[in-house]
Design an enzyme around this catalytic site. Structure first.
Site, short mmCIF file in Angstrom:
data_model
loop_
_atom_site.label_atom_id
_atom_site.label_comp_id
_atom_site.label_asym_id
_atom_site.label_seq_id
_atom_site.Cartn_x
_atom_site.Cartn_y
_atom_site.Cartn_z
CE LYS A 1 -9.78 -9.00 56.18
NZ LYS A 1 -9.83 -8.20 54.93
CE1 TYR B 1 -16.01 -8.54 55.78
CE2 TYR B 1 -15.96 -10.92 56.00
CZ TYR B 1 -15.37 -9.68 56.20
OH TYR B 1 -14.15 -9.60 56.80
CG PHE C 1 -15.63 -6.69 47.04
CD1 PHE C 1 -15.88 -7.07 48.36
CD2 PHE C 1 -15.90 -5.38 46.68
CE1 PHE C 1 -16.37 -6.18 49.30
CE2 PHE C 1 -16.40 -4.47 47.61
CZ PHE C 1 -16.63 -4.88 48.91
NE ARG D 1 -11.39 2.24 59.65
CZ ARG D 1 -11.62 1.19 58.87
NH1 ARG D 1 -11.86 0.01 59.38
NH2 ARG D 1 -11.63 1.33 57.56
CB THR E 1 -8.52 -1.07 52.32
OG1 THR E 1 -9.38 -0.60 53.37
CG2 THR E 1 -9.04 -2.37 51.79
NE ARG F 1 -6.05 -3.87 56.06
CZ ARG F 1 -7.20 -3.25 56.32
NH1 ARG F 1 -7.30 -1.94 56.21
NH2 ARG F 1 -8.25 -3.96 56.66
CG ASN G 1 -6.84 -6.31 53.70
OD1 ASN G 1 -7.31 -7.14 54.47
ND2 ASN G 1 -7.56 -5.30 53.24
CG HIS H 1 -12.81 -6.73 59.53
ND1 HIS H 1 -13.52 -6.04 58.57
CD2 HIS H 1 -13.51 -6.60 60.69
CE1 HIS H 1 -14.61 -5.53 59.13
NE2 HIS H 1 -14.63 -5.85 60.41
CD GLU I 1 -17.71 -5.14 62.02
OE1 GLU I 1 -17.85 -4.82 60.84
OE2 GLU I 1 -16.64 -4.96 62.64
#
Length: 140
Positions: A11, A51, A59, A87, A93, A104, A114, A117, A128
Protein backbone atom coordinates in the site's frame (compact mmCIF):
# COMPACT_ATOMS: atom_id res chain seq x y z
CA UNK A 1 -1.72 -28.42 0.68
CA UNK A 2 -2.02 -27.29 -2.92
CA UNK A 3 0.01 -24.68 -4.75
CA UNK A 4 -2.12 -21.54 -4.93
CA UNK A 5 -1.86 -17.97 -6.11
CA UNK A 6 -2.95 -14.91 -4.16
CA UNK A 7 -2.97 -11.18 -4.70
CA UNK A 8 -0.78 -8.95 -2.58
CA UNK A 9 -0.79 -5.17 -2.60
CA UNK A 10 1.93 -3.12 -0.97
CA UNK A 11 0.00 0.00 0.00
CA UNK A 12 0.90 3.70 -0.36
CA UNK A 13 2.12 4.08 3.24
CA UNK A 14 4.76 1.39 2.64
CA UNK A 15 5.84 2.53 -0.83
CA UNK A 16 6.17 6.10 0.48
CA UNK A 17 8.60 4.84 3.14
CA UNK A 18 10.55 2.69 0.62
CA UNK A 19 9.65 -0.61 2.34
CA UNK A 20 8.85 -2.56 -0.83
CA UNK A 21 12.01 -4.69 -0.78
CA UNK A 22 11.73 -5.48 2.94
CA UNK A 23 8.12 -6.57 2.50
CA UNK A 24 8.88 -8.73 -0.55
CA UNK A 25 11.72 -10.34 1.41
CA UNK A 26 9.26 -11.41 4.11
CA UNK A 27 7.02 -13.07 1.52
CA UNK A 28 9.93 -14.82 -0.19
CA UNK A 29 11.47 -15.91 3.12
CA UNK A 30 8.13 -17.54 3.98
CA UNK A 31 8.29 -19.63 0.79
CA UNK A 32 6.07 -17.51 -1.46
CA UNK A 33 7.26 -16.70 -4.97
CA UNK A 34 6.51 -13.46 -6.81
CA UNK A 35 5.16 -14.55 -10.21
CA UNK A 36 3.84 -11.14 -11.28
CA UNK A 37 4.58 -7.65 -10.06
CA UNK A 38 3.99 -4.05 -11.11
CA UNK A 39 4.08 -0.63 -9.56
CA UNK A 40 0.99 1.45 -10.27
CA UNK A 41 -0.98 4.44 -9.16
CA UNK A 42 -4.67 3.69 -8.97
CA UNK A 43 -7.27 6.15 -10.16
CA UNK A 44 -10.36 6.69 -8.04
CA UNK A 45 -12.29 4.41 -10.44
CA UNK A 46 -9.68 1.62 -10.02
CA UNK A 47 -9.86 1.76 -6.22
CA UNK A 48 -13.67 2.01 -6.20
CA UNK A 49 -13.93 -1.05 -8.43
CA UNK A 50 -11.45 -3.09 -6.40
CA UNK A 51 -13.09 -2.25 -3.06
CA UNK A 52 -16.71 -2.27 -4.33
CA UNK A 53 -17.51 -5.06 -1.87
CA UNK A 54 -17.02 -2.48 0.91
CA UNK A 55 -19.02 0.31 -0.76
CA UNK A 56 -21.67 0.39 1.98
CA UNK A 57 -19.18 0.42 4.85
CA UNK A 58 -18.34 3.64 6.67
CA UNK A 59 -14.61 3.38 5.88
CA UNK A 60 -15.06 2.96 2.11
CA UNK A 61 -14.43 6.58 1.03
CA UNK A 62 -11.37 6.88 3.29
CA UNK A 63 -10.04 3.57 1.95
CA UNK A 64 -10.45 4.70 -1.67
CA UNK A 65 -8.77 8.03 -0.87
CA UNK A 66 -5.89 6.26 0.87
CA UNK A 67 -5.35 3.71 -1.93
CA UNK A 68 -5.17 6.52 -4.50
CA UNK A 69 -2.83 8.70 -2.40
CA UNK A 70 0.38 7.26 -3.82
CA UNK A 71 1.95 4.38 -5.71
CA UNK A 72 1.15 0.78 -4.85
CA UNK A 73 2.88 -2.48 -5.77
CA UNK A 74 0.59 -5.20 -7.06
CA UNK A 75 1.85 -8.77 -6.89
CA UNK A 76 0.75 -12.30 -7.53
CA UNK A 77 2.32 -14.61 -4.96
CA UNK A 78 2.49 -18.37 -5.52
CA UNK A 79 3.17 -21.22 -3.16
CA UNK A 80 1.76 -24.00 -1.02
CA UNK A 81 -1.35 -22.63 0.66
CA UNK A 82 -0.44 -19.15 -0.60
CA UNK A 83 -3.63 -17.45 0.63
CA UNK A 84 -3.20 -18.58 4.24
CA UNK A 85 0.59 -18.14 4.16
CA UNK A 86 0.27 -14.58 2.85
CA UNK A 87 -2.24 -13.72 5.56
CA UNK A 88 0.03 -15.22 8.21
CA UNK A 89 3.02 -13.19 6.99
CA UNK A 90 0.92 -9.99 6.83
CA UNK A 91 -0.45 -10.33 10.36
CA UNK A 92 -3.73 -9.09 11.81
CA UNK A 93 -5.42 -6.11 10.13
CA UNK A 94 -4.95 -4.06 13.28
CA UNK A 95 -1.17 -3.84 13.80
CA UNK A 96 -1.73 -3.67 17.57
CA UNK A 97 -3.10 -7.23 17.35
CA UNK A 98 -0.52 -8.53 14.85
CA UNK A 99 2.07 -11.10 15.89
CA UNK A 100 5.69 -10.10 16.32
CA UNK A 101 7.63 -10.49 13.07
CA UNK A 102 4.65 -9.91 10.79
CA UNK A 103 4.58 -7.16 8.18
CA UNK A 104 1.84 -5.20 9.89
CA UNK A 105 3.47 -5.42 13.33
CA UNK A 106 6.79 -4.19 11.94
CA UNK A 107 5.72 -1.68 9.30
CA UNK A 108 2.08 -0.54 9.65
CA UNK A 109 1.42 3.02 10.73
CA UNK A 110 -2.20 2.39 11.78
CA UNK A 111 -5.15 0.10 11.19
CA UNK A 112 -5.91 2.12 8.04
CA UNK A 113 -2.32 2.51 6.82
CA UNK A 114 -1.40 -1.10 7.47
CA UNK A 115 1.09 -1.48 4.60
CA UNK A 116 -0.35 -4.51 2.78
CA UNK A 117 -3.48 -6.13 1.38
CA UNK A 118 -3.89 -9.84 0.76
CA UNK A 119 -6.74 -11.90 -0.65
CA UNK A 120 -8.89 -13.53 2.03
CA UNK A 121 -9.78 -16.69 0.09
CA UNK A 122 -8.75 -18.63 -2.99
CA UNK A 123 -11.99 -17.55 -4.69
CA UNK A 124 -11.37 -13.86 -3.99
CA UNK A 125 -7.71 -14.25 -4.97
CA UNK A 126 -8.77 -15.40 -8.45
CA UNK A 127 -11.16 -12.45 -8.80
CA UNK A 128 -8.62 -9.90 -7.51
CA UNK A 129 -5.78 -11.26 -9.64
CA UNK A 130 -7.97 -11.06 -12.75
CA UNK A 131 -8.83 -7.44 -11.89
CA UNK A 132 -5.17 -6.46 -11.64
CA UNK A 133 -3.22 -8.66 -14.09
CA UNK A 134 -3.70 -10.13 -17.55
CA UNK A 135 -2.72 -13.77 -18.03
CA UNK A 136 0.36 -12.70 -19.98
CA UNK A 137 1.68 -10.69 -17.02
CA UNK A 138 1.82 -13.74 -14.75
CA UNK A 139 5.07 -15.47 -15.64
CA UNK A 140 5.75 -17.88 -12.80
Amino acid sequence: MAVERTLSIIKPDATRRNLTGKIIDKFESAGLRVVAQKRARWSQADAEKFYAVHAERPFYNDLVAFMTSGPIVLQVLEGEGAVAKNREVMGATNPADAAVGTIRKEFAESIEANSVHGSDSAENAAIEIAMCFSDGEIVG
